[in-house]
Design a protein around this motif. Structure first.
Motif, PDB file in Angstrom:
ATOM      1  N   LEU A 222     100.911  46.780  43.596  1.00 46.25           N
ATOM      2  CA  LEU A 222     101.848  45.695  43.321  1.00 46.25           C
ATOM      3  C   LEU A 222     101.366  44.913  42.100  1.00 46.25           C
ATOM      4  O   LEU A 222     100.172  44.662  41.934  1.00 46.25           O
ATOM      5  N   GLY A 223     102.309  44.550  41.253  1.00 45.89           N
ATOM      6  CA  GLY A 223     101.969  43.750  40.081  1.00 45.89           C
ATOM      7  C   GLY A 223     103.035  42.695  39.855  1.00 45.89           C
ATOM      8  O   GLY A 223     104.103  42.719  40.467  1.00 45.89           O
ATOM      9  N   VAL A 224     102.713  41.740  38.998  1.00 44.55           N
ATOM     10  CA  VAL A 224     103.664  40.694  38.645  1.00 44.55           C
ATOM     11  C   VAL A 224     103.848  40.728  37.132  1.00 44.55           C
ATOM     12  O   VAL A 224     102.861  40.706  36.388  1.00 44.55           O
ATOM     13  N   VAL A 225     105.118  40.805  36.705  1.00 46.24           N
ATOM     14  CA  VAL A 225     105.376  40.755  35.266  1.00 46.24           C
ATOM     15  C   VAL A 225     104.936  39.382  34.769  1.00 46.24           C
ATOM     16  O   VAL A 225     105.337  38.355  35.323  1.00 46.24           O
ATOM     17  N   TRP A 226     104.082  39.396  33.780  1.00 47.93           N
ATOM     18  CA  TRP A 226     103.475  38.154  33.325  1.00 47.93           C
ATOM     19  C   TRP A 226     104.067  37.716  31.994  1.00 47.93           C
ATOM     20  O   TRP A 226     104.680  38.518  31.276  1.00 47.93           O
TER      21      TRP A 226
ATOM     22  N   LEU B 290     103.871  42.801  51.011  1.00 49.81           N
ATOM     23  CA  LEU B 290     104.705  43.039  49.833  1.00 49.81           C
ATOM     24  C   LEU B 290     104.250  44.293  49.106  1.00 49.81           C
ATOM     25  O   LEU B 290     105.022  44.963  48.435  1.00 49.81           O
ATOM     26  N   ARG B 291     102.957  44.618  49.272  1.00 50.97           N
ATOM     27  CA  ARG B 291     102.403  45.769  48.560  1.00 50.97           C
ATOM     28  C   ARG B 291     102.965  47.076  49.083  1.00 50.97           C
ATOM     29  O   ARG B 291     103.107  48.034  48.345  1.00 50.97           O
ATOM     30  N   GLY B 292     103.283  47.102  50.354  1.00 52.34           N
ATOM     31  CA  GLY B 292     103.684  48.382  50.927  1.00 52.34           C
ATOM     32  C   GLY B 292     105.180  48.530  51.141  1.00 52.34           C
ATOM     33  O   GLY B 292     105.622  49.548  51.638  1.00 52.34           O
ATOM     34  N   LEU B 293     105.951  47.532  50.784  1.00 56.49           N
ATOM     35  CA  LEU B 293     107.364  47.573  51.167  1.00 56.49           C
ATOM     36  C   LEU B 293     108.248  48.239  50.127  1.00 56.49           C
ATOM     37  O   LEU B 293     108.025  48.134  48.937  1.00 56.49           O
ATOM     38  N   ASN B 294     109.251  48.915  50.620  1.00 57.43           N
ATOM     39  CA  ASN B 294     110.266  49.422  49.705  1.00 57.43           C
ATOM     40  C   ASN B 294     111.493  48.517  49.759  1.00 57.43           C
ATOM     41  O   ASN B 294     111.583  47.617  50.601  1.00 57.43           O
TER      42      ASN B 294
END
Ligand code: ADP
Ligand code: ZN
Ligand code: ZN
Length: 682
Positions: free
Chosen positions: A45-49, A108-112
């Motif tokens: 999971l990442g966040v657009v920065w 949140l990391r594992g969810l589709n």
């Protein structure tokens, strides 16, 4: 032509990746968007920065990968949230990725997208537009005044209210007032201890209804945490109650932040990014234009000083609710008591009177277990931990020696492991032994109904299992207990109604501690403990706070007798100013862990030698590397080095310049290191 995105991901501590990574996307994505990206062989999971306009473009030969997907349906994390994360990362010397991802729910990391959409449907509905506050008592005059000042803004405010003055009601009204004026607004209420959240939650739920209130703390299951986080992020939850991690909740319409018991050390995170949730709350309030209220009967000296200087506006509520008076303080001079008495005769007598009248007493001691050490009566053997520079604590209930640092546990040996002597004896006293001792001392005392004394112990050992603390507290509240024995855990926050005697049995060690904050913490502890007694007006006149000490003339006790926090704070601040200590100076610790103490110190010394010439270094004093108070834990040697400056900005500039230097040092035997900015224990 694909779009280039800066994306932050959870980077391990001290990896050389500190800033955002570069990815490609077919569509332009707004900063704050949650995405899944390939990283090595994994997908994370990442966040657009926010793109840094000053950053150099990635090298032309870098094969940038496309993102793997977008978490549909979750709105981008707001700009203010990103700035909070960016600030915290910079200030506490960590990467934004580490701070940001630690603040997001694991699930949140594992969810589709499909799963998420399902959860989201459950959070966003039919929201009640207004507060449905009910059951509020009429405010006292001092509560009204505090509230009026709060509403006049802007803050930050330091609500200095005596224990039992009704601070919680002020928070409730401030929230109610906010929701009435602005039905879409959100409030964040932080408490130091997870134990205090259920109590607070039921108050808020009773007042505002369950739909509007969510909790965020480490005791939630992953699905609960996700649901609550999403409700806050979507703006559906109007009130978020949390422990320190709550300060990073995504709240698009945040207008009010309350930090209750703001002096509590639990607001400081002690691993990873070592942030202070209280300090970040103040920063966040300024960033988002939210009103900030820090509340305490015993504010931290940092906050008190900010009040003195006018940086915080002080709201005073010195009176207890109703006719509740603060308990009379009785200082017992242990020099004049029978030798080896654990409880002085006058204290014992006062407790017996309470029991006979059907009132409750509370005793606390800052040590759990039966005895802090076992020792052989014939030779030098003591119950050292083989892995730590500490003794193992004797727990009688299961006859074990347990190390409270590394957890190493063994059965108590039948005989001394060194000389074979059968007579090995406990030294000193923990809560378990105190409970046993009290049972003997009070065996002849009878309750009004003729029954025997009922003693309950509350500490980390008795409350290990979920629900036990609640059950024990319910017993106390329900009057099924005559004497409550515990660690400082019992002194915090609880609104006990039947306690008329509180006693601190051995507070002396803090008076002469090497830690300059020890007196501040002791004073707060004693005042908070006193605050548990006499909360019921009918019993207030008879309520007492007892302190047993070998140093009755210590000025700390004089201030305690008068419940005079201001006098104590003034005296402490004067000492701190003369000694050039916080809040008159700013500190950071560089901590190192290594196979050997030499290696830990060698790293710190190398770091120190590299400092001259770095930005800000001329304003920063670096002290010598020293072993930590508990030098070895789980076979790891620990050392630290203190950096100090009278300028927070200079210290910050220096730490930022130091960071790459620290990353480049490769000391043999070094396991890890960390910077602790504004450390609480030096
Ligand atoms: P603090 O947090 O300042 O120690 P609390 O918020 O626990 O104090 O309040 C002490 C008690 O007084 C609580 O039982 C609370 O319900 C009660 N209380 C607070 N405000 C009022 C009020 N205006 N009228 C009557 N009771 C009140
Ligand atoms: Zn021996
Ligand atoms: Zn150990």
């Amino acid at each position: 032509m694909p779009h280039r995105l800066a994306v932050i991901v959870a980077t391990p501590a001290h990896s050389t990746v500190v800033g955002p990574l570069s990815y490609l996307s077919e569509l332009p994505l707004a900063p704050g968007t949650l995405v899944r990206v390939p990283l090595g062989r994994r997908e994370v999971l990442g966040v657009v920065w926010d793109a840094d306009p000053a950053a150099a473009p990635p090298p032309a030969d870098l094969a940038e990968k496309p993102i793997a997907g977008v978490l549909e349906g979750v709105a981008p994390l707001p700009a203010a949230w990103r700035r909070l994360v960016g600030f915290a990362a910079g200030y506490y010397q960590r990467s934004p990725g580490e701070v940001a991802l630690a603040a997001l729910p694991v699930q949140l990391r594992g969810l589709n997208a499909v799963q998420l959409a399902r959860r989201l449907k459950r959070v966003a509905p039919d929201l009640p537009a207004t507060a449905q506050a009910a059951g509020a008592p009429a405010l006292t005059q001092q509560q009204q005044q505090a509230l009026a000042q709060l509403q006049a803004g802007p803050g930050p405010f330091l609500l200095h209210g005596a224990t039992g003055s009704g601070k919680t009601e002020v928070y409730l009204r401030a929230v109610q007032d906010l929701l009435e004026r602005d039905p879409g607004a959100q409030a964040l209420v932080l408490v130091p201890e997870i134990n205090l959240t259920p109590q607070l939650q039921s108050l808020f739920v009773a007042r505002f209804g369950a739909e509007q209130v969510v909790a965020l703390h480490s005791g939630l299951t992953h699905p609960q945490r996700l649901r609550h986080w999403l409700a806050a992020h979507a703006g559906a939850a109007r009130i978020v109650l949390g422990t320190r991690m709550g300060v990073f909740a995504s709240l698009p319409r945040l207008r009010l932040i309350v930090v209750d018991e703001e002096h509590d050390p639990s607001y400081k995170q002690q691993e990873g990014a070592r942030y202070s949730a209280r300090d970040l709350a103040v920063y966040r309030g300024r960033l988002e234009g939210a009103t900030v209220v820090l509340g305490s009967a015993t504010p931290s000296l940092e906050s008190w000083q900010a009040g003195e200087r006018g940086r915080y506006r002080r709201l005073a509520m010195p009176e207890r609710i109703g006719a509740g008076a603060l308990p009379r303080v009785r200082v017992v001079d242990m020099n004049h008591q029978p030798k080896k008495a654990v409880l002085s005769p006058p204290l014992l007598e006062a407790m017996a009177e309470r029991i006979a009248r059907g009132e409750q007493s509370m005793l606390f001691l800052n040590r759990r277990g039966y005895a802090p050490v076992l020792a052989c009566t014939a030779c030098d053997w003591k119950s050292d931990c083989p892995h730590c520079s500490a003794y193992r604590v004797f727990h009688k209930i299961d006859r074990t020696l347990r190390c409270h640092h590394c957890g190493f546990t063994e059965r108590v040996p039948r005989a001394c492991p060194l000389c074979g002597n059968l007579d090995i004896a406990p030294l000193g006293r923990g809560t378990e032994r105190l409970e046993e001792h009290l049972g003997e001392l009070l065996a002849g005392v009878r309750r009004p109904d003729g029954g025997a004394v009922r003693i309950v112990r509350i500490d980390a050992d008795t409350t290990r299992h979920k629900g036990t603390l609640e059950a024990q507290l319910a017993q106390v509240h329900g009057g099924e207990v005559d004497v409550l024995v515990g660690t400082q855990m019992v002194t915090k926050g609880h609104d006990f109604r039947r306690i008329t005697l509180v006693a601190a049995l051995n507070p002396d060690s803090a008076l002469f501690s090497a830690d300059f904050r020890a007196p501040e913490r002791l004073f707060a502890l004693l005042m908070q403990a006193a605050g548990r007694a006499g909360r019921d007006a009918a019993q207030a006149a008879a309520s007492e706070m007892w302190v047993q000490t070998w140093h009755p003339a210590h000025p700390l006790f004089a201030a305690l007798r008068r419940h005079d926090f201001a006098a104590f704070a003034a005296q402490q601040l004067q000492e701190r100013e003369q000694a050039g200590m916080p809040p008159f100076a700013y500190q950071a610790l560089l901590r190192a862990e290594a196979r050997t103490q030499e290696a830990a110190q060698a790293f710190l010394n190398a770091a120190r030698e590299a400092a001259p010439g770095l930005e800000g270094a001329e304003h920063v004093v670096l002290y010598s590397a020293v072993p930590m108070a508990v030098q070895r834990v789980a076979n790891v040697e620990r050392a630290q080095l203190l950096a100090e400056s009278t300028s927070r900005a200079a210290l910050q500039r220096f730490l930022s310049a130091w960071q790459p230097v620290l990353l480049s040092l490769r000391e043999k035997g070094l396991i890890r290191w960390a910077v602790d900015v504004d450390p609480l224990a030096v």
